[in-house]
Design a protein around this motif. Sequence first.
Motif, PDB file in Angstrom:
ATOM      1  N   LEU A 185      38.346  38.464  44.331  1.00 18.17           N
ATOM      2  CA  LEU A 185      39.599  39.158  44.078  1.00 18.17           C
ATOM      3  C   LEU A 185      39.575  39.811  42.703  1.00 18.17           C
ATOM      4  N   THR A 186      40.588  40.617  42.429  1.00 16.56           N
ATOM      5  CA  THR A 186      40.655  41.344  41.155  1.00 16.56           C
ATOM      6  C   THR A 186      40.840  40.412  39.957  1.00 16.56           C
ATOM      7  N   ASN A 187      41.305  39.176  40.221  1.00 11.60           N
ATOM      8  CA  ASN A 187      41.443  38.204  39.131  1.00 11.60           C
ATOM      9  C   ASN A 187      40.197  37.324  39.008  1.00 11.60           C
ATOM     10  N   ASN A 188      39.102  37.764  39.668  1.00  9.86           N
ATOM     11  CA  ASN A 188      37.810  37.063  39.659  1.00  9.86           C
ATOM     12  C   ASN A 188      37.811  35.765  40.456  1.00  9.86           C
ATOM     13  N   GLN A 189      38.900  35.476  41.143  1.00  7.34           N
ATOM     14  CA  GLN A 189      38.925  34.307  42.017  1.00  7.34           C
ATOM     15  C   GLN A 189      38.147  34.618  43.293  1.00  7.34           C
ATOM     16  N   THR A 190      37.401  33.643  43.807  1.00  4.66           N
ATOM     17  CA  THR A 190      36.632  33.805  45.037  1.00  4.66           C
ATOM     18  C   THR A 190      37.328  33.081  46.181  1.00  4.66           C
ATOM     19  N   ILE A 191      37.469  33.769  47.299  1.00  3.02           N
ATOM     20  CA  ILE A 191      38.094  33.156  48.470  1.00  3.02           C
ATOM     21  C   ILE A 191      37.173  33.325  49.670  1.00  3.02           C
TER      22      ILE A 191
END
Length: 208
Positions: A185-191
């Motif tokens: 994601l744009t916040n560097n979180q991986t899903i």
Amino acid sequence: AFEKSSGHSVTLTDGSTLTVDALTIGGSNITAFVGLGPYFIDGTDQTNPDAIGLEIVDLEFGIAMFKQSGTAPQPKKFFSMIANADDVNFLGLPTSDSVIFDIRDISIGVNKALGVAAGQPVMVNDFSGPGQEFEINTGGGNSLTLDFGGESIRASAFVTLALGDFVFLQGTFAFEQSKGQTFKLTNNQTITADVITIGGSGIDAFVG
């Protein structure tokens, strides 16, 4: 063709390897009919003009079922299938130059894990890497190769649909459902997410 074998080393989608036993069923150059027959006129190789149903021409398919080798109390199990056909025809339906529905160049694929408990991570066979492909004997010197990269259900076909002078649609259409895809994601979180894709190419369309 029917084959049962053991001692295969397969790679799962988490990168781990597993030794499995395999059962494969395959066929090629098949004409199939589902409906009200008989498909052939008795005592001949001529198609019965009164048959009503679905005709599949030049079908080739391969099914592979895998089970973890050894004596694990809950052995991992997997299912893969790939099938291709030249044409699908609808027999016995009223014919008209103003209504055309034609399906050809059909391809279907399935790659799944079996018996996974709810909430548990799903790991399936990964056939996409070098040397990880799995070949299924379909008889007559023919074979199909499994090349899935993860859990997937996919289908594609070349479709022609015409309704008089009002609607015309022709082209290749594809559908795929896959699971366990990783996104950043744009916040560097991986899903991890499940994905459905629908696509088309070479399409001619007219409505009017």
